[in-house]
Motif scaffolding. Structure first.
Motif, PDB file in Angstrom:
ATOM      1  N   GLU A   1      10.972   0.946  12.640  1.00 18.13           N
ATOM      2  CA  GLU A   1      11.350   0.197  13.840  1.00 18.13           C
ATOM      3  C   GLU A   1      10.305  -0.856  14.195  1.00 18.13           C
ATOM      4  OE1 GLU A   1      14.090   3.387  16.304  1.00 18.13           O
ATOM      5  OE2 GLU A   1      11.989   3.151  16.877  1.00 18.13           O
ATOM      6  N   HIS A   2       9.062  -0.590  13.844  1.00 19.50           N
ATOM      7  CA  HIS A   2       7.985  -1.524  14.166  1.00 19.50           C
ATOM      8  C   HIS A   2       7.630  -2.411  12.981  1.00 19.50           C
ATOM      9  CE1 HIS A   2       7.441   0.516  17.950  1.00 19.50           C
ATOM     10  NE2 HIS A   2       7.354   1.665  17.317  1.00 19.50           N
ATOM     11  N   GLY A   3       8.091  -2.032  11.777  1.00 23.15           N
ATOM     12  CA  GLY A   3       7.848  -2.822  10.589  1.00 23.15           C
ATOM     13  C   GLY A   3       6.388  -2.925  10.217  1.00 23.15           C
ATOM     14  N   GLU A   4       5.609  -1.907  10.559  1.00 21.73           N
ATOM     15  CA  GLU A   4       4.197  -1.944  10.207  1.00 21.73           C
ATOM     16  C   GLU A   4       3.703  -0.553   9.860  1.00 21.73           C
ATOM     17  OE1 GLU A   4       1.366  -2.397  13.654  1.00 21.73           O
ATOM     18  OE2 GLU A   4       3.214  -2.985  14.670  1.00 21.73           O
ATOM     19  N   LYS A   5       2.478  -0.536   9.303  1.00 23.12           N
ATOM     20  CA  LYS A   5       1.850   0.727   8.935  1.00 23.12           C
ATOM     21  C   LYS A   5       0.933   1.193  10.059  1.00 23.12           C
ATOM     22  CE  LYS A   5       1.834  -0.128   3.983  1.00 23.12           C
ATOM     23  NZ  LYS A   5       0.990  -0.220   2.777  1.00 23.12           N
ATOM     24  N   PHE A   6       0.857   2.514  10.212  1.00 22.81           N
ATOM     25  CA  PHE A   6      -0.027   3.143  11.188  1.00 22.81           C
ATOM     26  C   PHE A   6      -0.883   4.163  10.446  1.00 22.81           C
ATOM     27  CE2 PHE A   6       3.658   1.717  13.517  1.00 22.81           C
ATOM     28  CZ  PHE A   6       3.101   1.147  14.657  1.00 22.81           C
ATOM     29  N   ASN A   7      -2.187   4.155  10.702  1.00 20.84           N
ATOM     30  CA  ASN A   7      -3.024   5.165  10.062  1.00 20.84           C
ATOM     31  C   ASN A   7      -3.115   6.406  10.950  1.00 20.84           C
ATOM     32  OD1 ASN A   7      -5.393   4.996  11.804  1.00 20.84           O
ATOM     33  ND2 ASN A   7      -5.954   3.118  10.729  1.00 20.84           N
ATOM     34  N   LEU A   8      -3.563   7.500  10.364  1.00 17.00           N
ATOM     35  CA  LEU A   8      -3.603   8.757  11.107  1.00 17.00           C
ATOM     36  C   LEU A   8      -4.619   8.724  12.238  1.00 17.00           C
ATOM     37  CD1 LEU A   8      -3.090  11.470   8.342  1.00 17.00           C
ATOM     38  CD2 LEU A   8      -1.404  10.387   9.849  1.00 17.00           C
TER      39      LEU A   8
END
Length: 179
Positions: free
Chosen positions: A143-150
């Motif tokens: 939905e955000h079209g991006e990567k998120f790190n932990l």
């Protein structure tokens, strides 16, 4: 009446992609303490109060509690997917639609509180074990079209805990005026 302040009583989330280890440790403590805080806020309130809203057209206290168990269950799964797959694309869900389902309308919040207790114990064991390399692992949110790190996700969920605690406090302190 400031609707934005009622909607985001502690402010909107500000991402931090590179938190230091002290900040991560603080966030994990906040996540660990959340079940006790939410239980203390809700243990002696009436069914009437469980149905009070934290803002006009917002969720009721019971919906917020049930939402937290749903959301945090999804988060634990996202963490596990990220730790076991390469850049997984996570499955988003419609929080607003979930909040309208029958289990989120139930005046009995005890099972969601129990779920939060067990879930957070399990989640915190995992969070405390993460290495620096694992904290850098990423998932893709479609939905955000991006990567998120932990690492940043830990911060997001610490904020999420505090955000919903503040909403519950606002609902209780409102004496039902937003219904």
């Amino acid at each position: 009446m400031d609707i934005q302040k009622l909607k985001f009583p502690i402010g909107e989330y500000t991402p931090n992609k590179n938190p230091n280890s002290d900040l991560i440790a603080l966030w994990i403590k906040q996540i660990e303490a959340f079940p006790a805080h939410i239980e203390n806020l809700t243990k002696n309130i009436s069914v009437e109060t469980l149905n009070w809203r934290y803002r006009p057209n917002g969720w009721t206290v019971k919906q917020v509690v049930h939402h937290c168990s749903d959301s945090h269950m999804n988060s634990l799964i996202r963490f596990k997917l990220t730790l076991t797959e390469e850049n997984p694309t996570i499955k988003p869900y419609s929080e607003d639609k979930w909040a309208e389902l029958i289990d989120s309308q139930d005046n009995d919040i005890s099972y969601s509180l129990s779920l939060l207790n067990g879930l957070h114990k399990k989640w915190v064991i995992l969070l405390k074990s993460l290495t620096e390399e694992q904290l850098e692992l990423e998932f893709i949110h479609p939905e955000h079209g991006e990567k998120f790190n932990l690492a940043e996700s830990i911060g997001n969920y610490a904020w999420h805990c505090n955000h919903h605690l503040a909403q519950i406090k606002n609902a209780i302190n409102s004496n039902g005026k937003y219904n």
